[in-house]
Design a protein around this motif. Structure first.
Motif, mmCIF file in Angstrom:
data_model
loop_
_atom_site.group_PDB
_atom_site.id
_atom_site.type_symbol
_atom_site.label_atom_id
_atom_site.label_comp_id
_atom_site.label_asym_id
_atom_site.label_seq_id
_atom_site.Cartn_x
_atom_site.Cartn_y
_atom_site.Cartn_z
ATOM 1 N N PRO A 7 31.693 38.647 24.372
ATOM 2 C CA PRO A 7 30.498 38.260 23.615
ATOM 3 C C PRO A 7 30.065 36.818 23.872
ATOM 4 C CG PRO A 7 32.421 38.511 22.163
ATOM 5 C CD PRO A 7 32.825 39.006 23.509
ATOM 6 N N ASP A 8 31.003 35.952 24.336
ATOM 7 C CA ASP A 8 30.657 34.535 24.512
ATOM 8 C C ASP A 8 30.320 34.193 25.965
ATOM 9 O OD1 ASP A 8 33.170 34.982 25.512
ATOM 10 O OD2 ASP A 8 34.088 33.177 24.671
ATOM 11 N N GLU A 9 29.980 35.180 26.773
ATOM 12 C CA GLU A 9 29.773 34.916 28.205
ATOM 13 C C GLU A 9 28.435 34.281 28.544
ATOM 14 O OE1 GLU A 9 30.832 37.382 31.806
ATOM 15 O OE2 GLU A 9 31.603 38.625 30.200
ATOM 16 N N GLY A 10 27.476 34.359 27.646
ATOM 17 C CA GLY A 10 26.151 33.814 27.966
ATOM 18 C C GLY A 10 25.378 34.804 28.816
ATOM 19 N N VAL A 11 24.996 34.368 30.019
ATOM 20 C CA VAL A 11 24.178 35.221 30.896
ATOM 21 C C VAL A 11 24.948 36.502 31.229
ATOM 22 C CG1 VAL A 11 22.859 35.249 33.061
ATOM 23 C CG2 VAL A 11 23.424 33.062 31.942
ATOM 24 N N PRO A 12 24.358 37.672 30.962
ATOM 25 C CA PRO A 12 25.093 38.910 31.257
ATOM 26 C C PRO A 12 25.280 39.100 32.767
ATOM 27 C CG PRO A 12 22.960 39.358 30.205
ATOM 28 C CD PRO A 12 23.036 37.895 30.419
ATOM 29 N N ARG A 13 26.472 39.539 33.158
ATOM 30 C CA ARG A 13 26.755 39.832 34.578
ATOM 31 C C ARG A 13 26.403 41.282 34.848
ATOM 32 N NH1 ARG A 13 32.097 40.333 35.064
ATOM 33 N NH2 ARG A 13 32.398 39.902 32.853
ATOM 34 N N ALA A 14 25.848 41.550 36.029
ATOM 35 C CA ALA A 14 25.590 42.951 36.390
ATOM 36 C C ALA A 14 26.919 43.598 36.761
ATOM 37 C CB ALA A 14 24.643 43.001 37.576
ATOM 38 N N ALA A 15 27.128 44.835 36.311
ATOM 39 C CA ALA A 15 28.361 45.539 36.682
ATOM 40 C C ALA A 15 28.193 46.101 38.089
ATOM 41 C CB ALA A 15 28.618 46.664 35.699
ATOM 42 N N PRO A 16 29.266 46.119 38.886
ATOM 43 C CA PRO A 16 29.139 46.694 40.233
ATOM 44 C C PRO A 16 28.969 48.207 40.164
ATOM 45 C CG PRO A 16 31.432 46.139 39.771
ATOM 46 C CD PRO A 16 30.633 45.651 38.603
ATOM 47 N N ALA A 17 28.230 48.738 41.114
ATOM 48 C CA ALA A 17 28.157 50.200 41.248
ATOM 49 C C ALA A 17 29.322 50.636 42.138
ATOM 50 C CB ALA A 17 26.830 50.580 41.899
ATOM 51 N N PHE A 18 29.684 51.911 42.070
ATOM 52 C CA PHE A 18 30.663 52.470 43.013
ATOM 53 C C PHE A 18 29.910 52.998 44.222
ATOM 54 C CE2 PHE A 18 32.874 52.860 38.896
ATOM 55 C CZ PHE A 18 34.070 52.246 39.223
ATOM 56 N N PRO A 19 30.443 52.998 45.425
ATOM 57 C CA PRO A 19 31.761 52.473 45.741
ATOM 58 C C PRO A 19 31.729 50.950 45.940
ATOM 59 C CG PRO A 19 30.734 53.329 47.735
ATOM 60 C CD PRO A 19 29.764 53.568 46.618
ATOM 61 N N PHE A 20 32.894 50.327 45.749
ATOM 62 C CA PHE A 20 33.046 48.922 46.137
ATOM 63 C C PHE A 20 34.397 48.736 46.823
ATOM 64 C CE2 PHE A 20 34.340 48.913 41.522
ATOM 65 C CZ PHE A 20 35.643 48.458 41.646
ATOM 66 N N VAL A 21 34.481 47.625 47.576
ATOM 67 C CA VAL A 21 35.775 47.243 48.142
ATOM 68 C C VAL A 21 36.403 46.248 47.179
ATOM 69 C CG1 VAL A 21 36.862 45.876 49.975
ATOM 70 C CG2 VAL A 21 35.306 47.729 50.564
ATOM 71 N N GLY A 22 37.577 46.554 46.692
ATOM 72 C CA GLY A 22 38.268 45.675 45.745
ATOM 73 C C GLY A 22 39.398 44.933 46.447
ATOM 74 N N LEU A 23 39.373 43.605 46.318
ATOM 75 C CA LEU A 23 40.509 42.813 46.812
ATOM 76 C C LEU A 23 41.358 42.477 45.594
ATOM 77 C CD1 LEU A 23 42.060 41.130 48.975
ATOM 78 C CD2 LEU A 23 40.630 39.186 48.279
ATOM 79 N N LEU A 24 42.534 43.078 45.511
ATOM 80 C CA LEU A 24 43.437 42.828 44.392
ATOM 81 C C LEU A 24 44.523 41.865 44.855
ATOM 82 C CD1 LEU A 24 44.848 43.201 41.734
ATOM 83 C CD2 LEU A 24 45.510 45.471 42.402
ATOM 84 N N VAL A 25 44.482 40.671 44.291
ATOM 85 C CA VAL A 25 45.441 39.632 44.689
ATOM 86 C C VAL A 25 46.135 39.119 43.431
ATOM 87 C CG1 VAL A 25 44.683 38.711 46.913
ATOM 88 C CG2 VAL A 25 43.331 38.199 44.903
ATOM 89 N N SER A 26 47.384 39.515 43.248
ATOM 90 C CA SER A 26 48.069 39.117 42.014
ATOM 91 C C SER A 26 49.459 38.591 42.333
ATOM 92 C CB SER A 26 48.119 40.308 41.060
ATOM 93 O OG SER A 26 48.838 41.370 41.644
ATOM 94 N N GLY A 30 52.352 40.132 41.983
ATOM 95 C CA GLY A 30 53.268 41.106 42.570
ATOM 96 C C GLY A 30 52.618 42.003 43.610
ATOM 97 N N HIS A 31 51.314 41.946 43.746
ATOM 98 C CA HIS A 31 50.614 42.881 44.643
ATOM 99 C C HIS A 31 49.474 42.186 45.380
ATOM 100 C CE1 HIS A 31 52.550 45.394 41.623
ATOM 101 N NE2 HIS A 31 52.665 46.293 42.580
ATOM 102 N N THR A 32 49.220 42.656 46.581
ATOM 103 C CA THR A 32 48.029 42.235 47.322
ATOM 104 C C THR A 32 47.598 43.409 48.176
ATOM 105 O OG1 THR A 32 48.537 39.893 47.332
ATOM 106 C CG2 THR A 32 47.165 40.683 49.131
ATOM 107 N N ALA A 33 46.370 43.875 47.970
ATOM 108 C CA ALA A 33 45.864 44.998 48.771
ATOM 109 C C ALA A 33 44.351 45.057 48.676
ATOM 110 C CB ALA A 33 46.463 46.324 48.286
ATOM 111 N N LEU A 34 43.764 45.686 49.690
ATOM 112 C CA LEU A 34 42.337 46.008 49.679
ATOM 113 C C LEU A 34 42.202 47.477 49.336
ATOM 114 C CD1 LEU A 34 41.339 44.086 52.894
ATOM 115 C CD2 LEU A 34 40.147 43.855 50.692
ATOM 116 N N TYR A 35 41.249 47.810 48.471
ATOM 117 C CA TYR A 35 41.025 49.204 48.074
ATOM 118 C C TYR A 35 39.562 49.567 48.271
ATOM 119 C CZ TYR A 35 45.482 48.780 45.572
ATOM 120 O OH TYR A 35 46.792 48.582 45.248
ATOM 121 N N ARG A 36 39.346 50.811 48.620
ATOM 122 C CA ARG A 36 38.007 51.380 48.505
ATOM 123 C C ARG A 36 37.991 52.108 47.160
ATOM 124 N NH1 ARG A 36 33.717 54.049 51.843
ATOM 125 N NH2 ARG A 36 32.694 55.341 50.284
ATOM 126 N N CYS A 37 37.098 51.693 46.268
ATOM 127 C CA CYS A 37 37.040 52.304 44.930
ATOM 128 C C CYS A 37 35.771 53.143 44.843
ATOM 129 C CB CYS A 37 37.024 51.218 43.846
ATOM 130 S SG CYS A 37 38.480 50.159 43.909
#
Ligand SMILES: Nc1ncnc2c1ncn2[C@@H]1O[C@H](COP(=O)(O)OP(=O)(O)OP(=O)(O)O)[C@@H](O)[C@H]1O
Ligand SMILES: [Mg+2]
Length: 362
Positions: free
Chosen positions: A124-143, A145-152
């Motif tokens: 609620p405190d974000e200010g300008v609303p961000r557009a949500a991505p449509a599917f499909p997207f390429v997700g880069l997950l970098v954490s 314990g994990h690092t991978a590219l995904y097609r979502c």
């Protein structure tokens, strides 16, 4: 539908209330960083015991912040994989107890799917609303314990396809190990990020190998070894300025490979949008370079706010809300699992292995 989410897979005890549209009503994260800092890494036994102490108060706080009582939530979502089994167990058992006592539906959530969907959360405190991505997207997950590219192709686990992962260290692990080598404290990511910003890679006293130049898989252990060899030979950096130059070089190499492979994945899949996820997505260098590179290629880039990159329960509640909205439920027989349920392509340490000289006679 207001869903209570519970997260305890590593070193954060978290609870949140979120609806199926991603609106966040409350988001409580209790970090264990101070308890693990003396060991420069997460100690599983300490993590489990701390989750046990924290989970009740953290859930109470999440409900209070949302202005709700337990009876008001429509379901309970909990991280059930992947993670430290004993740590995950605390959240899972707590969630099962609550669901049973309140007669509310229960859903287990894959933590990595939670990270990939964090970009859909709306605070609620974000200010300008961000557009949500449509599917499909390429997700880069970098954490951590994990690092991978995904097609979502959608928000359910079978819609998420790994395009390539790390064969050894995760990106966050590389940051944490670098910080440990340089004596910079734990967790390493934020401090290396800060120093890298002030440093100059051209002044770094060591030349670093390009981490796995080709393909969509990653390998970061060579960077760590190069720094370890340098420290063994020349000692730790003499002052903060020297540490900053080394951090700038390592961060430059890490970020360059993450950006290059993400763009290659988007091109290969013919997907025009990219999503960043996981704790390392909080990195200023990665966010800036990825933005520049995506702009240059005409790709849409979706980056969650920093608070939803690192571990939180809002992403778990949201992923759980989507499961409940699809009519899915779990029974009280679910338990913690060490591995993700997402499809995995890259095997850690893949490649020919030396024959072990050890024989065990039973
Ligand atoms: N600004 C930053 N730059 C780089 N790395 C960062 C930054 N902030 C946090 N990190 C790294 O992010 C990691 C923590 O992220 P996260 O909480 O998503 O991981 P995790 O939950 O421990 O692992 P996983 O999600 O794979 O189970 C740590 O390794 C930390 O060093
Ligand atoms: Mg995580």
């Amino acid at each position: 539908m207001r869903i209570l989410g519970i997260e305890s897979s590593c070193d954060e005890t978290a609870a949140a209330v979120v609806d199926e549209l991603g609106h966040v009503y409350s988001d409580v994260v209790r970090s264990q960083v101070a308890a693990h800092a003396p060991y420069a890494g997460v100690v599983p036994e300490i993590a489990c015991r701390d989750h046990l102490r924290a989970v009740g108060p953290v859930v109470e706080r999440a409900l209070a912040d949302a202005g709700l009582g337990l009876a008001d939530v429509d379901g309970i979502a909990v991280t059930r994989r992947p993670g430290l089994v004993g740590a995950v167990l605390v959240g899972v058992q707590f969630a099962k107890g609550l669901a049973w006592a309140l007669d509310k539906p229960l859903v287990g959530v894959d933590h990595l799917l939670g990270h990939l969907l964090a970009v859909f959360l709306r605070y609620p405190d974000e200010g300008v609303p961000r557009a949500a991505p449509a599917f499909p997207f390429v997700g880069l997950l970098v954490s951590g314990g994990h690092t991978a590219l995904y097609r979502c192709d959608g928000p359910a686990p079978p819609d998420v396809h790994e395009l390539g992962g790390t064969r050894d260290d995760a990106a966050g692990e590389a940051y944490d190990k670098l910080a440990k080598l340089l004596g910079l404290g734990y967790p390493g990511g934020p401090v290396v990020d800060r120093l890298a910003h002030a440093g100059d890679a051209a002044r770094a006293p060591v030349s670093l190998p390009a981490p796995m130049a080709h393909g969509l898989e990653f390998s970061f252990s060579g960077l760590k070894s190069a720094v370890a060899r340098h420290v063994a030979r020349a000692g730790k950096p003499a002052d903060e300025a020297a540490a900053a130059d080394l951090c700038a070089a390592v961060q430059g190499a890490l970020v360059a490979t993450l950006v290059k492979k993400t763009l290659a994945a988007a091109a290969r899949e013919g997907v025009p949008r990219v999503v960043l996820a996981g704790g390392v997505a909080a990195n200023r260098g990665l966010r800036a370079c990825m933005r520049e590179a995506c702009e240059a290629r005409g790709l849409e880039l979706h980056v969650p706010p920093v608070r939803s990159c690192t571990d939180n329960a809002a992403m778990i509640a949201y992923a759980g809300a989507l499961r409940l909205a699809r009519g899915e439920r779990d029974g009280y027989d679910i338990g913690p699992e060490r591995r993700t349920e997402l499809e995995r392509l890259t095997k850690k340490g893949r490649g020919p292995r030396a024959q072990s000289p050890t024989t065990i006679i039973r």
